[in-house]
Design a protein around this motif. Structure first.
Motif, mmCIF file in Angstrom:
data_model
loop_
_atom_site.group_PDB
_atom_site.id
_atom_site.type_symbol
_atom_site.label_atom_id
_atom_site.label_comp_id
_atom_site.label_asym_id
_atom_site.label_seq_id
_atom_site.Cartn_x
_atom_site.Cartn_y
_atom_site.Cartn_z
ATOM 1 N N ASP A 107 0.675 -1.248 -0.037
ATOM 2 C CA ASP A 107 0.100 -0.151 0.032
ATOM 3 C C ASP A 107 0.949 1.138 -0.026
ATOM 4 O O ASP A 107 0.151 2.403 0.232
ATOM 5 N N LEU A 157 -8.737 0.084 4.787
ATOM 6 C CA LEU A 157 -9.349 -0.227 3.499
ATOM 7 C C LEU A 157 -10.862 -0.473 3.668
ATOM 8 O O LEU A 157 -11.503 -0.737 4.918
ATOM 9 N N ARG A 161 -8.529 -7.351 3.224
ATOM 10 C CA ARG A 161 -7.934 -8.466 2.502
ATOM 11 C C ARG A 161 -8.112 -9.906 3.175
ATOM 12 O O ARG A 161 -8.427 -9.745 4.701
ATOM 13 N N SER A 163 -5.906 -12.099 3.613
ATOM 14 C CA SER A 163 -4.983 -12.804 4.197
ATOM 15 C C SER A 163 -3.834 -11.638 4.171
ATOM 16 O O SER A 163 -3.498 -11.389 3.276
ATOM 17 N N ILE A 164 -3.031 -11.331 5.417
ATOM 18 C CA ILE A 164 -2.043 -10.789 5.482
ATOM 19 C C ILE A 164 -0.954 -11.539 6.031
ATOM 20 O O ILE A 164 -1.215 -12.043 7.242
ATOM 21 N N PRO A 184 -6.718 -12.050 8.408
ATOM 22 C CA PRO A 184 -7.271 -11.149 7.428
ATOM 23 C C PRO A 184 -7.104 -9.811 8.016
ATOM 24 O O PRO A 184 -6.916 -9.666 9.082
ATOM 25 N N GLY A 186 -7.787 -5.201 7.329
ATOM 26 C CA GLY A 186 -8.048 -4.106 6.581
ATOM 27 C C GLY A 186 -7.341 -2.719 6.838
ATOM 28 O O GLY A 186 -7.134 -1.801 6.136
ATOM 29 N N ARG A 188 -3.544 -0.478 5.997
ATOM 30 C CA ARG A 188 -2.451 -0.268 4.929
ATOM 31 C C ARG A 188 -1.171 -0.790 5.344
ATOM 32 O O ARG A 188 -0.606 -0.584 5.991
#
Length: 242
Positions: A107, A157, A161, A163-164, A184, A186, A188
Protein backbone atom coordinates in the motif's frame (compact mmCIF):
# COMPACT_ATOMS: atom_id res chain seq x y z
CA UNK A 1 -5.50 14.18 41.57
CA UNK A 2 -6.33 12.72 38.14
CA UNK A 3 -6.57 15.37 35.41
CA UNK A 4 -8.98 13.40 33.20
CA UNK A 5 -12.70 12.95 33.71
CA UNK A 6 -13.85 9.36 34.03
CA UNK A 7 -17.02 7.31 34.45
CA UNK A 8 -17.79 3.91 35.93
CA UNK A 9 -19.64 1.65 33.49
CA UNK A 10 -21.01 -1.75 34.60
CA UNK A 11 -19.75 -4.68 32.52
CA UNK A 12 -21.84 -7.56 33.80
CA UNK A 13 -22.22 -8.81 37.36
CA UNK A 14 -18.50 -9.14 38.05
CA UNK A 15 -16.78 -6.40 36.06
CA UNK A 16 -16.76 -2.70 35.37
CA UNK A 17 -15.06 -0.24 33.06
CA UNK A 18 -13.33 2.93 34.16
CA UNK A 19 -13.92 4.99 31.01
CA UNK A 20 -11.80 8.05 30.26
CA UNK A 21 -12.33 10.62 27.44
CA UNK A 22 -12.65 9.03 23.99
CA UNK A 23 -9.36 9.87 22.36
CA UNK A 24 -6.03 8.35 21.32
CA UNK A 25 -3.78 10.13 23.79
CA UNK A 26 -0.41 8.96 25.12
CA UNK A 27 -0.64 10.71 28.50
CA UNK A 28 -4.13 9.38 29.14
CA UNK A 29 -3.10 5.83 28.28
CA UNK A 30 0.05 6.04 30.41
CA UNK A 31 -2.22 6.93 33.32
CA UNK A 32 -4.40 3.90 32.53
CA UNK A 33 -1.33 1.63 32.45
CA UNK A 34 -0.14 3.06 35.77
CA UNK A 35 -3.56 2.64 37.36
CA UNK A 36 -3.71 -0.98 36.21
CA UNK A 37 -0.53 -1.75 38.13
CA UNK A 38 -1.54 0.19 41.22
CA UNK A 39 -5.06 -1.21 41.46
CA UNK A 40 -3.85 -4.77 40.91
CA UNK A 41 -1.56 -4.49 43.93
CA UNK A 42 -3.97 -2.42 46.06
CA UNK A 43 -7.09 -4.58 45.59
CA UNK A 44 -5.47 -7.99 45.35
CA UNK A 45 -8.28 -9.47 47.47
CA UNK A 46 -11.11 -8.34 45.19
CA UNK A 47 -9.64 -8.11 41.66
CA UNK A 48 -9.48 -11.25 39.50
CA UNK A 49 -8.38 -9.61 36.24
CA UNK A 50 -7.59 -6.17 34.89
CA UNK A 51 -7.35 -5.16 31.21
CA UNK A 52 -6.09 -1.74 30.08
CA UNK A 53 -7.16 -0.50 26.62
CA UNK A 54 -6.96 2.79 24.69
CA UNK A 55 -9.22 4.76 27.00
CA UNK A 56 -10.72 2.20 29.37
CA UNK A 57 -9.63 0.02 32.24
CA UNK A 58 -11.75 -3.12 32.57
CA UNK A 59 -11.68 -4.61 36.06
CA UNK A 60 -13.12 -8.02 36.93
CA UNK A 61 -13.81 -8.66 40.61
CA UNK A 62 -14.79 -11.66 42.72
CA UNK A 63 -18.51 -11.45 43.40
CA UNK A 64 -18.05 -13.77 46.38
CA UNK A 65 -15.88 -11.19 48.12
CA UNK A 66 -17.53 -7.90 47.19
CA UNK A 67 -20.46 -6.35 45.33
CA UNK A 68 -20.47 -3.94 42.41
CA UNK A 69 -21.59 -1.03 44.60
CA UNK A 70 -19.13 -1.78 47.38
CA UNK A 71 -16.23 -2.27 44.99
CA UNK A 72 -17.01 0.77 42.84
CA UNK A 73 -17.25 2.87 46.00
CA UNK A 74 -13.78 1.76 47.04
CA UNK A 75 -12.44 2.53 43.57
CA UNK A 76 -13.98 6.02 43.56
CA UNK A 77 -12.40 6.76 46.91
CA UNK A 78 -9.04 5.49 45.67
CA UNK A 79 -9.18 7.55 42.47
CA UNK A 80 -10.32 10.70 44.29
CA UNK A 81 -7.12 10.68 46.33
CA UNK A 82 -4.83 9.17 43.70
CA UNK A 83 -1.74 11.15 42.67
CA UNK A 84 -0.20 9.98 39.35
CA UNK A 85 3.52 9.22 39.33
CA UNK A 86 5.08 12.08 37.37
CA UNK A 87 8.48 10.36 37.55
CA UNK A 88 7.32 7.39 35.48
CA UNK A 89 9.99 6.48 32.87
CA UNK A 90 7.22 6.04 30.27
CA UNK A 91 8.40 2.72 28.87
CA UNK A 92 11.21 1.27 26.83
CA UNK A 93 11.90 2.04 23.15
CA UNK A 94 12.41 -1.02 20.92
CA UNK A 95 13.97 -0.72 17.48
CA UNK A 96 12.15 -2.93 14.97
CA UNK A 97 13.75 -3.50 11.54
CA UNK A 98 11.38 -3.03 8.57
CA UNK A 99 11.89 -3.66 4.87
CA UNK A 100 9.83 -1.24 2.78
CA UNK A 101 10.35 -3.16 -0.47
CA UNK A 102 7.32 -2.79 -2.79
CA UNK A 103 6.75 -6.55 -2.57
CA UNK A 104 6.14 -6.15 1.17
CA UNK A 105 4.71 -2.63 1.23
CA UNK A 106 1.72 -3.27 -0.99
CA UNK A 107 0.00 0.00 0.00
CA UNK A 108 3.03 2.29 -0.19
CA UNK A 109 1.92 3.96 -3.43
CA UNK A 110 -1.63 4.58 -2.21
CA UNK A 111 -0.55 6.02 1.15
CA UNK A 112 2.05 8.23 -0.54
CA UNK A 113 -0.63 9.53 -2.92
CA UNK A 114 -2.93 10.16 0.07
CA UNK A 115 -0.21 12.29 1.69
CA UNK A 116 0.77 13.93 -1.61
CA UNK A 117 4.38 12.86 -1.06
CA UNK A 118 6.83 10.44 -2.66
CA UNK A 119 7.24 6.86 -1.44
CA UNK A 120 10.71 7.79 -0.19
CA UNK A 121 9.27 10.67 1.84
CA UNK A 122 6.57 8.37 3.19
CA UNK A 123 9.13 5.82 4.39
CA UNK A 124 11.23 8.54 5.99
CA UNK A 125 8.19 10.01 7.76
CA UNK A 126 6.94 6.62 8.96
CA UNK A 127 10.32 5.46 10.27
CA UNK A 128 11.21 8.79 11.91
CA UNK A 129 8.36 8.50 14.40
CA UNK A 130 8.23 6.70 17.75
CA UNK A 131 5.01 4.72 18.24
CA UNK A 132 3.50 4.24 21.68
CA UNK A 133 1.92 0.84 22.44
CA UNK A 134 -1.53 1.60 23.82
CA UNK A 135 -2.65 -2.00 24.25
CA UNK A 136 -2.15 -5.59 23.13
CA UNK A 137 -5.00 -7.50 21.51
CA UNK A 138 -6.96 -8.58 18.42
CA UNK A 139 -4.33 -11.26 17.69
CA UNK A 140 -1.70 -12.80 20.01
CA UNK A 141 1.19 -10.35 20.14
CA UNK A 142 -0.59 -7.62 18.15
CA UNK A 143 0.41 -4.18 19.45
CA UNK A 144 -2.03 -1.30 18.89
CA UNK A 145 0.25 1.72 18.48
CA UNK A 146 0.09 5.42 17.69
CA UNK A 147 0.25 8.07 16.69
CA UNK A 148 0.73 8.00 12.93
CA UNK A 149 1.66 11.45 11.52
CA UNK A 150 -1.47 13.20 10.25
CA UNK A 151 -0.18 13.54 6.70
CA UNK A 152 -0.01 9.76 6.17
CA UNK A 153 -2.89 8.72 8.47
CA UNK A 154 -4.88 7.07 5.68
CA UNK A 155 -8.05 5.26 6.77
CA UNK A 156 -8.21 1.48 6.57
CA UNK A 157 -9.48 -0.33 3.49
CA UNK A 158 -13.23 -0.34 2.92
CA UNK A 159 -13.07 -4.14 2.53
CA UNK A 160 -10.38 -6.13 4.41
CA UNK A 161 -8.00 -8.49 2.64
CA UNK A 162 -8.49 -12.19 3.27
CA UNK A 163 -4.85 -12.74 4.22
CA UNK A 164 -2.06 -10.52 5.55
CA UNK A 165 1.43 -12.02 5.85
CA UNK A 166 3.03 -12.32 9.32
CA UNK A 167 5.37 -9.44 10.09
CA UNK A 168 3.44 -6.96 7.96
CA UNK A 169 3.83 -3.40 9.26
CA UNK A 170 0.67 -1.38 8.80
CA UNK A 171 -1.31 1.75 9.58
CA UNK A 172 -5.01 2.54 9.91
CA UNK A 173 -5.68 6.23 10.39
CA UNK A 174 -3.74 7.33 13.47
CA UNK A 175 -3.07 3.73 14.51
CA UNK A 176 -0.01 1.62 13.69
CA UNK A 177 0.51 -2.10 14.08
CA UNK A 178 2.37 -5.27 13.09
CA UNK A 179 0.56 -8.47 12.11
CA UNK A 180 2.06 -11.30 14.20
CA UNK A 181 0.40 -14.15 12.27
CA UNK A 182 -1.34 -14.69 8.93
CA UNK A 183 -4.69 -12.98 9.31
CA UNK A 184 -7.45 -11.11 7.48
CA UNK A 185 -6.98 -7.39 7.83
CA UNK A 186 -7.94 -4.01 6.47
CA UNK A 187 -4.96 -1.92 7.53
CA UNK A 188 -2.63 -0.27 4.98
CA UNK A 189 0.56 -2.34 4.58
CA UNK A 190 3.80 -0.32 4.35
CA UNK A 191 6.46 -2.99 4.85
CA UNK A 192 7.45 -6.14 6.68
CA UNK A 193 9.68 -6.98 9.63
CA UNK A 194 11.78 -10.16 9.47
CA UNK A 195 11.43 -10.87 13.18
CA UNK A 196 8.97 -13.43 14.52
CA UNK A 197 6.27 -11.63 16.46
CA UNK A 198 4.45 -14.69 17.79
CA UNK A 199 5.00 -18.42 18.28
CA UNK A 200 2.82 -20.75 20.39
CA UNK A 201 5.90 -21.90 22.32
CA UNK A 202 6.95 -18.33 23.12
CA UNK A 203 3.70 -16.34 23.01
CA UNK A 204 4.77 -13.16 24.80
CA UNK A 205 6.63 -10.54 22.73
CA UNK A 206 9.51 -8.64 24.37
CA UNK A 207 7.51 -5.39 24.23
CA UNK A 208 4.26 -4.64 26.02
CA UNK A 209 1.66 -1.92 26.49
CA UNK A 210 3.38 1.23 27.72
CA UNK A 211 6.52 0.64 25.62
CA UNK A 212 7.45 2.37 22.36
CA UNK A 213 8.40 1.08 18.90
CA UNK A 214 10.87 2.78 16.55
CA UNK A 215 10.92 1.37 13.01
CA UNK A 216 14.33 1.12 11.34
CA UNK A 217 14.55 0.84 7.54
CA UNK A 218 16.49 -2.13 6.14
CA UNK A 219 16.99 -3.50 2.60
CA UNK A 220 16.24 -6.96 1.22
CA UNK A 221 19.74 -8.25 2.02
CA UNK A 222 19.44 -7.20 5.67
CA UNK A 223 15.91 -8.61 5.76
CA UNK A 224 17.09 -12.06 4.67
CA UNK A 225 20.06 -12.00 7.07
CA UNK A 226 17.97 -10.99 10.07
CA UNK A 227 15.26 -13.51 9.20
CA UNK A 228 17.87 -16.28 9.16
CA UNK A 229 19.30 -15.21 12.52
CA UNK A 230 15.84 -14.90 14.00
CA UNK A 231 14.87 -18.38 12.80
CA UNK A 232 17.78 -19.79 14.83
CA UNK A 233 17.03 -17.68 17.89
CA UNK A 234 20.14 -15.58 17.36
CA UNK A 235 18.53 -12.17 16.83
CA UNK A 236 17.44 -9.90 19.64
CA UNK A 237 15.53 -6.66 19.32
CA UNK A 238 17.60 -3.61 20.17
CA UNK A 239 16.36 -1.50 23.05
CA UNK A 240 17.21 2.13 22.30
CA UNK A 241 16.11 3.44 25.69
CA UNK A 242 14.99 1.90 29.00
Amino acid sequence: MIAYKYDFVPAGEQALHIAFPEQIDVSENQLIQELAQQLQSRFIYEITDIVPAYRTLTISFDIRKTTYYEFSSKLKDFLTHYVPDTKNDHGRIFEVPVCYDPEFGIDLEDVAAFGNISVEELIKLHSANNYFIYMMGFLPGFAFMGNVPDRIAMPRLSAPRASIAPGSVAIAGKQAGMYPVDSPGGWRILGRTPITLYTPNNPLPPFQAGDWIKFSQIDRTDYSAIKELDAHGEYQLKIISE
